[in-house]
Design an enzyme around this catalytic site. Structure first.
Site, PDB file in Angstrom:
ATOM      1  N   ASN A   1      36.236  38.208  37.771  1.00 42.94           N
ATOM      2  CA  ASN A   1      35.160  38.596  36.866  1.00 42.94           C
ATOM      3  C   ASN A   1      35.408  39.918  36.152  1.00 42.94           C
ATOM      4  O   ASN A   1      34.979  40.108  35.010  1.00 42.94           O
ATOM      5  CB  ASN A   1      33.826  38.659  37.613  1.00 42.94           C
TER       6      ASN A   1
ATOM      7  N   ASP B   1      42.088  43.532  42.670  1.00 43.19           N
ATOM      8  CA  ASP B   1      42.363  42.609  43.770  1.00 43.19           C
ATOM      9  C   ASP B   1      42.815  41.264  43.225  1.00 43.19           C
ATOM     10  O   ASP B   1      42.452  40.866  42.120  1.00 43.19           O
ATOM     11  CB  ASP B   1      41.113  42.426  44.633  1.00 43.19           C
TER      12      ASP B   1
ATOM     13  N   ASN C   1      31.391  42.426  36.950  1.00 40.39           N
ATOM     14  CA  ASN C   1      31.376  41.493  35.829  1.00 40.39           C
ATOM     15  C   ASN C   1      31.052  42.137  34.486  1.00 40.39           C
ATOM     16  O   ASN C   1      31.036  41.459  33.459  1.00 40.39           O
ATOM     17  CB  ASN C   1      30.410  40.328  36.101  1.00 40.39           C
TER      18      ASN C   1
ATOM     19  N   HIS D   1      37.205  43.215  47.236  1.00 41.53           N
ATOM     20  CA  HIS D   1      37.025  43.316  45.787  1.00 41.53           C
ATOM     21  C   HIS D   1      37.164  44.756  45.288  1.00 41.53           C
ATOM     22  O   HIS D   1      37.353  44.980  44.092  1.00 41.53           O
ATOM     23  CB  HIS D   1      35.638  42.776  45.425  1.00 41.53           C
TER      24      HIS D   1
END
Length: 202
Positions: free
Chosen positions: A122, A101, A76, A29
């Site tokens: 997110n 990513d 997020n 991520h």
């Protein structure tokens, strides 16, 4: 064929998406962080100032005045940092490049696009919520899907790359940084023409 897009004159905001903290360092991520850090190394920029709830560096990249940010809000809420930076510099999303990513691309693949949906990501969802439009340039960094279809995708992207993936990750980081340079210099179509055919090492 996709439509061309060239960055407007003036300053460009380059955003790497990821999560802050040692527990997330070098996870799938966080490949967006790694790519903008590689870019900063190539152009001798230090991403260390704190502003906009982010780590920030500024300087010249590929002949353009750029601000490079790594939001420190957790993924997020990334849009908060980007929105604050755009407001401060009086920029629009047309002057933004986001590196992130992408599980829908095989590991090591890089794809460039303008706009589009968030695909469940997110960080992109947060940008879509905070920005007036999603018409910003994206550097999609392939991290692949979990090997088992029933695997937890969240756990996958928050996991680290395996030893057998390191050559592909190095390729991803290098090509991702080059892709940003080409977007800055040449625009979307020209950059796609060079970057999209590049194959990750096997």
């Amino acid at each position: 064929m996709s439509k061309d897009a060239k960055l407007p004159d003036g300053r460009v905001l380059i955003v790497g998406l990821g999560n802050p903290g040692a527990e997330y360092d070098r996870t799938r991520h966080n490949i967006g962080f790694r790519v903008v850090e590689a870019l900063a190394d190539r152009w001798q920029l230090a991403i260390r100032d704190r502003q906009f709830k982010a780590l920030v560096g500024a300087g010249t990249v590929a002949g353009r005045q750029c601000v490079v940010i790594e939001p420190q809000t957790y993924m997020n809420l990334s849009g908060q940092s980007v929105s604050q930076a755009l407001s401060f510099y009086k920029l629009t999303p047309a002057s933004v490049i986001v590196a992130h990513d992408d599980i829908d691309l095989p590991i090591g693949r890089v794809r460039l696009k303008l706009g589009g949906g968030h695909g469940g990501h997110n960080g992109l969802r947060s940008l879509d919520q905070q920005l007036p439009t999603n018409a910003y340039l994206r550097v999609r960094l392939g991290v692949g899907r979990p090997p088992h279809p029933a695997a937890d995708v969240a756990a996958w992207v928050l996991g680290r790359f395996g030893a057998s993936e390191q050559r592909a990750v190095d390729h991803l980081t290098e090509v991702g940084a080059e892709a940003i340079e080409r977007l800055l210099r040449d625009g979307l179509l020209a950059a796609q023409g060079v970057v999209h055919p590049l194959e990750p090492p096997r």
